[in-house]
Design a protein around this motif. Structure first.
Motif, PDB file in Angstrom:
ATOM      1  N   ASP A  12      46.099  50.606  35.801  1.00  8.58           N
ATOM      2  CA  ASP A  12      44.871  51.334  35.480  1.00  8.58           C
ATOM      3  C   ASP A  12      43.810  51.091  36.540  1.00  8.58           C
ATOM      4  N   LEU A  13      42.657  51.723  36.368  1.00  3.25           N
ATOM      5  CA  LEU A  13      41.594  51.633  37.364  1.00  3.25           C
ATOM      6  C   LEU A  13      40.819  50.323  37.294  1.00  3.25           C
ATOM      7  N   VAL A  14      41.011  49.556  36.246  1.00  2.00           N
ATOM      8  CA  VAL A  14      40.267  48.310  36.074  1.00  2.00           C
ATOM      9  C   VAL A  14      41.132  47.094  36.404  1.00  2.00           C
ATOM     10  N   ASN A  15      42.323  47.061  35.851  1.00  2.00           N
ATOM     11  CA  ASN A  15      43.199  45.892  35.951  1.00  2.00           C
ATOM     12  C   ASN A  15      44.139  45.963  37.138  1.00  2.00           C
ATOM     13  N   GLY A  16      44.463  47.159  37.571  1.00  2.00           N
ATOM     14  CA  GLY A  16      45.395  47.321  38.672  1.00  2.00           C
ATOM     15  C   GLY A  16      46.821  47.028  38.256  1.00  2.00           C
ATOM     16  N   GLY A  17      47.738  47.083  39.192  1.00  2.00           N
ATOM     17  CA  GLY A  17      49.139  46.835  38.905  1.00  2.00           C
ATOM     18  C   GLY A  17      49.803  46.071  40.028  1.00  2.00           C
ATOM     19  N   SER A  18      51.039  45.662  39.787  1.00  2.00           N
ATOM     20  CA  SER A  18      51.789  44.871  40.756  1.00  2.00           C
ATOM     21  C   SER A  18      53.223  45.352  40.801  1.00  2.00           C
ATOM     22  N   PHE A  19      53.995  44.812  41.748  1.00  2.00           N
ATOM     23  CA  PHE A  19      55.416  45.120  41.803  1.00  2.00           C
ATOM     24  C   PHE A  19      56.090  44.753  40.483  1.00  2.00           C
ATOM     25  N   ASN A  20      55.691  43.636  39.886  1.00  2.00           N
ATOM     26  CA  ASN A  20      56.285  43.235  38.612  1.00  2.00           C
ATOM     27  C   ASN A  20      55.971  44.232  37.504  1.00  2.00           C
ATOM     28  N   ASN A  21      54.755  44.772  37.487  1.00  2.00           N
ATOM     29  CA  ASN A  21      54.418  45.771  36.470  1.00  2.00           C
ATOM     30  C   ASN A  21      55.320  46.986  36.577  1.00  2.00           C
ATOM     31  N   PHE A  22      55.627  47.392  37.807  1.00  2.00           N
ATOM     32  CA  PHE A  22      56.554  48.509  38.000  1.00  2.00           C
ATOM     33  C   PHE A  22      57.950  48.151  37.513  1.00  2.00           C
ATOM     34  N   LEU A  23      58.426  46.969  37.883  1.00  4.35           N
ATOM     35  CA  LEU A  23      59.774  46.565  37.485  1.00  4.35           C
ATOM     36  C   LEU A  23      59.896  46.465  35.971  1.00  4.35           C
ATOM     37  N   ASP A  24      58.840  46.000  35.301  1.00  8.88           N
ATOM     38  CA  ASP A  24      58.846  45.962  33.834  1.00  8.88           C
ATOM     39  C   ASP A  24      59.113  47.347  33.254  1.00  8.88           C
ATOM     40  N   ALA A  25      58.510  48.348  33.865  1.00  6.42           N
ATOM     41  CA  ALA A  25      58.571  49.704  33.318  1.00  6.42           C
ATOM     42  C   ALA A  25      59.951  50.332  33.453  1.00  6.42           C
ATOM     43  N   ILE A  26      60.720  49.931  34.459  1.00  5.35           N
ATOM     44  CA  ILE A  26      62.052  50.526  34.618  1.00  5.35           C
ATOM     45  C   ILE A  26      63.158  49.618  34.087  1.00  5.35           C
ATOM     46  N   ASP A  27      62.799  48.397  33.671  1.00  2.00           N
ATOM     47  CA  ASP A  27      63.781  47.487  33.065  1.00  2.00           C
ATOM     48  C   ASP A  27      63.060  46.615  32.049  1.00  2.00           C
ATOM     49  N   GLY A  28      63.159  46.996  30.770  1.00  2.00           N
ATOM     50  CA  GLY A  28      62.427  46.289  29.727  1.00  2.00           C
ATOM     51  C   GLY A  28      62.759  44.813  29.633  1.00  2.00           C
ATOM     52  N   SER A  29      63.980  44.417  29.995  1.00  2.00           N
ATOM     53  CA  SER A  29      64.352  43.004  29.898  1.00  2.00           C
ATOM     54  C   SER A  29      63.598  42.134  30.891  1.00  2.00           C
ATOM     55  N   TYR A  30      63.090  42.755  31.967  1.00  2.00           N
ATOM     56  CA  TYR A  30      62.357  41.975  32.968  1.00  2.00           C
ATOM     57  C   TYR A  30      61.020  41.482  32.418  1.00  2.00           C
ATOM     58  N   CYS A  31      60.502  42.151  31.403  1.00  2.00           N
ATOM     59  CA  CYS A  31      59.226  41.745  30.810  1.00  2.00           C
ATOM     60  C   CYS A  31      59.264  40.312  30.292  1.00  2.00           C
ATOM     61  N   THR A  32      60.427  39.854  29.860  1.00  2.00           N
ATOM     62  CA  THR A  32      60.556  38.508  29.291  1.00  2.00           C
ATOM     63  C   THR A  32      61.410  37.578  30.142  1.00  2.00           C
ATOM     64  N   PHE A  33      62.037  38.100  31.189  1.00  2.00           N
ATOM     65  CA  PHE A  33      62.908  37.279  32.035  1.00  2.00           C
ATOM     66  C   PHE A  33      62.126  36.126  32.656  1.00  2.00           C
ATOM     67  N   GLU A  34      62.601  34.905  32.436  1.00  2.00           N
ATOM     68  CA  GLU A  34      61.965  33.686  32.953  1.00  2.00           C
ATOM     69  C   GLU A  34      60.478  33.623  32.620  1.00  2.00           C
ATOM     70  N   GLY A  35      60.131  34.067  31.426  1.00  2.00           N
ATOM     71  CA  GLY A  35      58.757  33.944  30.961  1.00  2.00           C
ATOM     72  C   GLY A  35      57.881  35.147  31.199  1.00  2.00           C
ATOM     73  N   GLY A  36      58.366  36.151  31.915  1.00  2.00           N
ATOM     74  CA  GLY A  36      57.591  37.366  32.122  1.00  2.00           C
ATOM     75  C   GLY A  36      56.443  37.213  33.104  1.00  2.00           C
ATOM     76  N   ASP A  37      55.506  38.174  33.049  1.00  2.00           N
ATOM     77  CA  ASP A  37      54.414  38.262  34.030  1.00  2.00           C
ATOM     78  C   ASP A  37      53.173  37.450  33.666  1.00  2.00           C
ATOM     79  N   SER A  38      53.138  36.894  32.481  1.00  2.00           N
ATOM     80  CA  SER A  38      51.911  36.238  32.031  1.00  2.00           C
ATOM     81  C   SER A  38      51.608  34.949  32.778  1.00  2.00           C
TER      82      SER A  38
END
Length: 445
Positions: A145-171
């Motif tokens: 978004d225009l406030v928070n921005g995005g990263s390569f990981n945010n893109f990868l999350d979107a095309i592979d849902g399992s990556y959101c939680t892999f090794e603890g996710g992006d948090s």
């Protein structure tokens, strides 16, 4: 844009997609007459120039589920009026056509900020990719978004849902990855996108960071995802950078403090994700002034220098062992461990190169020249997409991770042996016979 501490922002060389992102293309002079003639390819690169350079036929097919993926990061955005201006000149059948657009984590195609800094990357990527592969379509992944921005990981999350939680996710690194829902005023209040979009067979990303911007653990986690995508038949391409052996913005690394300096000395500053062994890293070449599309190219030394060197994080992949052994045995650089990781045990980049100089681009209602591995990356991706078209038409699978095949068959690519990639107060590496950390293997004519 999300709040980053000053050190993090300095190390990243600008947030992905922002106006100060140093991985964005560099703007050249305005072009008064955007000509399609091959006689001017040494000063103006157009789609016909690229097709002639690389003996690439125009696109002819539009196979189901084979659109070309192009990733952009908000607030970088295209203007439809620019696309139309470009297509009317170079591919009239695309006039009025937009890419298939996927909006990830509150992304938008913003039109408030209009300048080369905000529109140049998207215009360059989409105009050339859409023209080169027509009638096949391009799928745009717009991230953040225009406030928070995005990263390569945010893109990868979107095309592979399992990556959101892999090794603890992006948090674990909120200073790098967009955190959703966005708690900042005006930010995206929806949930983080996990697996909401399908991946295309080829994905081109013209953005990059420095390895030193991020932790090794962060990079290794992400690199494993690129390996997974490659095994699933996806070709992942990233630009190698525009500052030679230096990092984004020409910064190098102080050998004592580890801090970035002004680029006049210090350790070489390799790029990421291009140093991940499961990514195809794309450097840049140029047509020498006064030469033609039938004359061998050289490494880019006009406005930009092809990013290249050796990783400080990733081990040498097996597919690169022979190429590196030959390089160090026959063309060893004049400097050593005081400048780069010369252990001969780490990943070298780029893997391939294509022209990245003098691209005629329509931005904000006028034609101007653009320079960068931001140009060479979607060009090479377009060629892979068209190869997939033929494979799918023959009932074969997509090519997926292409590096092992390229390194095992260097004869299918022509060699660039002129030019270097200066930086950090040195001449950098030199283009040589065979693979080198300037242009890799090239698709030069």
């Amino acid at each position: 844009m999300r709040e980053l501490n000053k050190r993090a922002l300095e190390r990243r060389g600008g947030i992905l997609g922002s106006a100060n992102d140093q991985s964005n293309p560099k703007q050249g002079p305005q072009v008064l007459n955007a000509l399609m003639t091959l006689e001017n390819c040494d000063t103006m690169i157009t789609p016909p120039c690229l097709q002639a350079l690389y003996n690439a036929p125009p696109g002819s097919m539009s196979m189901k589920n084979n659109t070309l993926g192009v990733v952009e990061y908000t607030p970088q955005a295209f203007l439809q009026s620019d696309l139309d201006m470009y297509f009317k000149q170079f591919e009239p059948r695309l006039d009025g056509v937009s890419p298939n657009t996927n909006l990830i984590d509150g992304a938008s195609i913003q039109t408030k900020n209009q300048s080369f800094s905000f529109n140049g990357e998207s215009a360059l990527d989409l105009e050339f990719a859409m023209t080169l592969i027509f009638p096949q379509q391009v799928t745009l992944y717009q991230v953040g978004d225009l406030v928070n921005g995005g990263s390569f990981n945010n893109f990868l999350d979107a095309i592979d849902g399992s990556y959101c939680t892999f090794e603890g996710g992006d948090s674990k690194d909120p200073s790098v990855d967009g955190q959703y829902p966005d708690s900042l005023p005006g930010g995206f209040t929806g949930a983080q996108n996990c697996g909401g979009f399908a991946s295309t067979n080829v994905i081109s990303t013209s953005y990059g960071s420095n390895e030193a911007d991020l932790t090794a653990k962060y990079e290794q986690r992400q690199c494993l995802e690129y390996m997974k995508l490659g095994l699933q038949g996806v070709s992942i391409l990233y630009s190698s950078g525009d500052f030679g052996v230096a990092g984004n913005g020409g910064q190098c690394i102080d050998p004592v403090t580890g801090a970035y300096n002004n680029g006049t000395n210090g350790l070489f500053n390799p790029s990421f994700p291009g140093t991940c062994p499961y990514v195809t890293s794309v450097g840049a070449t140029q047509i020498v002034n006064g030469s033609t599309v039938r004359t061998p190219e050289s490494a880019s030394e006009r406005v930009i220098f092809s990013g290249g060197g050796f990783s400080n994080v990733f081990a040498m992949p097996s597919y690169q062992q022979k190429a590196q052994a030959t390089y160090f045995a026959e063309h060893a650089p004049a400097f050593g461990a005081d400048r780069f990781n010369n252990s001969q045990k780490v990943r070298g980049y780029p893997d391939v190169s294509a022209n990245g100089v003098n691209y005629v681009t329509a931005v904000d209602g006028k034609f101007s020249l653009a320079f960068g591995t931001s140009a060479s990356t979607p060009t090479f991706a377009s060629l892979l997409n068209m190869i997939n078209e033929q494979r799918l038409n023959a009932k074969k699978a997509s090519i997926g991770f292409v590096n092992p095949v390229l390194y095992a068959n260097p004869q299918v690519l022509n060699d660039v042996t002129n030019g270097g990639n200066q930086g950090c107060g040195t001449a950098g590496f030199n283009s040589t016979v065979g693979w080198d950390p300037v242009t890799g293997f090239c698709i030069s004519s």
